[in-house]
Structure formats: C-alpha cells, structure tokens
Design a protein around this motif. Structure first.
Motif, short mmCIF file in Angstrom:
data_model
loop_
_atom_site.label_atom_id
_atom_site.label_comp_id
_atom_site.label_asym_id
_atom_site.label_seq_id
_atom_site.Cartn_x
_atom_site.Cartn_y
_atom_site.Cartn_z
N UNK A 20 0.85 -1.18 0.00
CA UNK A 20 0.00 0.00 0.00
C UNK A 20 0.89 1.23 0.00
N UNK A 21 0.59 2.17 -0.86
CA UNK A 21 1.31 3.45 -0.87
C UNK A 21 0.28 4.57 -0.83
N UNK A 22 0.59 5.59 -0.04
CA UNK A 22 -0.33 6.71 0.11
C UNK A 22 0.35 8.02 -0.28
N UNK A 23 -0.48 8.97 -0.69
CA UNK A 23 -0.03 10.31 -1.06
C UNK A 23 -0.90 11.31 -0.30
N UNK A 24 -0.24 12.35 0.23
CA UNK A 24 -0.95 13.43 0.89
C UNK A 24 -0.82 14.67 0.01
N UNK A 25 -1.95 15.17 -0.43
CA UNK A 25 -1.95 16.35 -1.31
C UNK A 25 -0.97 16.18 -2.48
N UNK A 26 -0.94 14.95 -3.05
CA UNK A 26 -0.11 14.67 -4.22
C UNK A 26 1.33 14.32 -3.93
N UNK A 27 1.75 14.33 -2.66
CA UNK A 27 3.13 14.02 -2.30
C UNK A 27 3.18 12.66 -1.59
N UNK A 28 4.20 11.84 -1.91
CA UNK A 28 4.32 10.54 -1.23
C UNK A 28 4.43 10.74 0.28
N UNK A 29 3.84 9.82 1.00
CA UNK A 29 3.94 9.86 2.47
C UNK A 29 2.64 9.47 3.11
N UNK A 30 2.51 9.86 4.34
CA UNK A 30 1.28 9.55 5.05
C UNK A 30 1.47 8.37 5.97
#
Length: 176
Positions: A20-30
């Motif tokens: 699973x990979x997440x993006x916050x406001x279009x940036x990798x991370x979370x």
C-alpha cells in the motif's frame, strides 16, 4: 479512517504479495498503520493497493545411467549430460521442457505440483532427489522412487531444483 481490501470471488489474498502506498496532497507519504489512515484537516489522501501474484519456480534436471552399470559416473552420465538429451519433462501435464530448464508458474496456496517425464525406450525411472536437501541424496540414494509431487503449502510458493534419475534396463542371461 479504516481501509481494507477484500479478495474477489474465487481469489485468495494468500496468493499475492500486497503493498500500500499513500499520497498526501499529491506528495508521497502519510501514515498507514494496520488498516488505519489518519487524515488531518485540509489533507487529501490517495492510497493505492498493489497486488503482485506470487510465483513458484522449479528446475528439473536429468541424470542417466546410460550403460546400466549402476554408477551414474561415466562421461555422458553427469547431470544433464549427453545421455539425458532424449528426455523431457512436464509440469502438471503441460508442454514438454528441456532438462535443466526452469519454469516459473503462478503460486496457488494448497495446489499440488506434479512433474512428469517422457518415456525413452530401454530406460526406467529409478527416483529423484533435490541436491539442496540435507541428507546426501543422489541417484545412488534417491529421496524418493515415486514421481515428484509437492503441495504449495508455504507462504511464498516453492523454489525447487530436482534431478530425475533413469537407468538403462539391462537383461540377464542364465545358462543352464
């Protein structure tokens, strides 16, 4: 928020490697921890689940006692030596493969994998062994004299290297 994935009909997640990979406001991370996604005010989360089918590998080789003397050590009798040329092998009754080749196939938890070989006139199957197994197995002392079959019961598929042993059938003449 809670996020999870459910396998479709007739699909087992045990057969897949998931990430699973997440993006916050279009940036990798979370933060993604055990199915919990923490979203703060003003954040736009996009999470992606990737499933890659686990693969199993099997390499099948041949060792032939081409003169029937029981020693498997003449020039052409090494693993995949020239005496093994007429032999081929199959996985679960599929297409023939040249001895010494590796076949990759989809991992299916709990399925049984069977290796077969063609029949070469004048030779008989005497057993098989895995050179990576403990116990000093060889064509002299095979692991089994039954056809090779294994159930995919581990978490990541199988990765096997087996040697099939065949021996020239020799006759005996009794003089009375």
């Amino acid at each position: 928020h809670t996020m999870s994935e459910t396998a479709g009909t007739a699909t087992s997640m045990d057969n897949y490697q998931s990430s699973i990979s997440c993006f916050i406001n279009g940036q990798p991370g979370g933060s993604f921890d055990n199915g919990i996604v923490t979203v703060s005010a003003g954040q736009n989360y996009n999470c992606f689940i990737s499933n890659v089918r686990k693969q199993s590998l099997i390499t099948v080789s041949k060792q032939v006692d081409s003169n029937g003397d029981g020693d498997w050590d003449d020039v052409s009798e090494g693993v995949n030596g020239t005496a093994s040329t007429p032999f081929t092998w199959t996985l679960n009754g599929g297409l023939p493969n040249v001895m010494g080749t590796t076949v990759t196939f989809p991992f299916i938890q709990g399925s049984t994998v069977t290796v077969g070989e063609n029949t070469v006139p004048g030779y008989r199957f005497t057993g098989w062994y895995d050179p990576n197994m403990q116990g000093g197995y060889s064509c002299f002392t095979p692991y089994s004299t039954q056809p090779f079959s294994v159930t995919e019961d581990g978490p990541n598929g199988i990765n096997r290297n087996i040697v099939l042993c065949n021996k020239l059938q020799t006759g005996t003449i009794v003089v009375i």
